[in-house]
Design an enzyme around this catalytic site. Structure first.
Site, PDB file in Angstrom:
ATOM      1  N   SER A   1      -3.830  -3.670   7.531  1.00  0.00           N
ATOM      2  CA  SER A   1      -2.804  -2.873   8.012  1.00  0.00           C
ATOM      3  C   SER A   1      -3.084  -1.596   8.491  1.00  0.00           C
ATOM      4  CB  SER A   1      -1.943  -2.285   6.522  1.00  0.00           C
ATOM      5  OG  SER A   1      -0.740  -1.915   6.759  1.00  0.00           O
TER       6      SER A   1
ATOM      7  N   HIS B   1       2.513  -9.228   2.386  1.00  0.00           N
ATOM      8  CA  HIS B   1       1.612  -8.308   3.170  1.00  0.00           C
ATOM      9  C   HIS B   1       0.236  -7.787   2.721  1.00  0.00           C
ATOM     10  CE1 HIS B   1       0.842  -4.966   6.136  1.00  0.00           C
ATOM     11  NE2 HIS B   1       0.687  -4.098   5.307  1.00  0.00           N
TER      12      HIS B   1
END
Length: 268
Positions: free
Chosen positions: A88, A238
């Site tokens: 990320s 994610h």
């Protein structure tokens, strides 16, 4: 004597250097399972990025400045180059460094993020974090209860609680620089400040159920990283390194084994 860059890190193992970088609101130990899986054949450095973990707080922490801080930290540690792996926000910082100083990056792993600008998507998280501060919580249970009013995913709450620390007055506060992150949020969501394409080996790892890497990002990815490969982890969102750690660790390990096993060829 020049002071060292105020980035805290831990390291383990011996071999070619690999630097791990966590995501927004995280810390170096978030990728601990990956670090442990690589330490039998690599020297693994797990960083706390600026404004996170136990690293120093930084004003105007745009991607360029964060990548610059990592570059300076590498100089301080005597690392001429290393492989980078980031999740990320950590993936964005890693991409920024690879594009700006490709000679310092032997290979690149980017976990569930693309080199594009993202719209705001953390409003509920910021509201929950602010509410914990306003509540002057004296227990983790109290903080968890407050956050549950804003966040519906218990896993996200538990992840955030990892960065909660108790002060001398008994009140819990966030270890990361919450106000600084809020001020720099737009800059952290931006696309990399491109110098030129990075010609080294790159692996993007996407969570199959995540919307952070989309088909429309493909052209931009290949423009900046022409040797990019993509691995998709099915039934995973994610937080792929936490949801399916064994699969994620295997994917990253196999890529680094392939790319770092032979003689080093610095990207041009």
């Amino acid at each position: 004597m020049v002071a060292k860059t105020p980035i805290r890190h831990s390291n383990s193992g011996e071999g070619p250097p690999v630097i791990l970088m966590h995501g927004l609101f995280g810390a170096g130990n978030n990728l601990g399972a990956l670090a442990r899986s690589l330490a039998d054949r690599f020297c693994v450095y797990s960083l706390d990025l600026p404004n996170h973990g136990r690293s120093a707080w930084m004003k105007n922490a745009a991607l360029q400045r964060m990548a610059g801080a990592v570059s300076t930290w590498m100089d301080d540690e005597g690392l001429e180059s290393a492989a980078l792996a980031g999740h990320s926000l950590g993936g964005k910082v890693a991409m920024e460094l690879a594009l700006a100083q490709p000679q310092k990056v032997d290979a690149l792993v980017v976990a569930d993020i693309a080199p594009v600008a993202y719209p705001p998507r953390h409003d509920a998280v910021f509201a929950a974090l602010d509410a914990v501060v306003a509540g002057a919580c004296r227990s983790r249970e109290e903080a968890s209860g407050i956050m549950a009013q804003y966040l519906g995913e218990p896993g996200v709450i538990q992840f955030l609680l990892m960065s909660l620390q108790r002060g001398d007055d008994g009140v819990y506060n966030w270890r990361f620089n919450l106000e600084g992150i809020k001020q720099d949020y737009a800059a952290l969501r931006a696309e990399p400040d491109v110098i030129e394409a990075y010609a080294g080996p790159v692996l993007f790892v996407k969570g199959g159920e995540s919307d952070y890497i989309l088909p429309e990002h493909r052209a931009r990815v290949l423009e900046l990283f022409p040797r990019a490969q993509l691995e998709i982890m099915a039934d995973c969102g994610h937080w792929l390194h936490a949801q399916q750690p064994a699969v994620f660790n295997d994917i990253v390990g196999r890529f680094l084994d392939r790319t770092l096993a032979g003689p080093k060829q610095a990207p041009r």
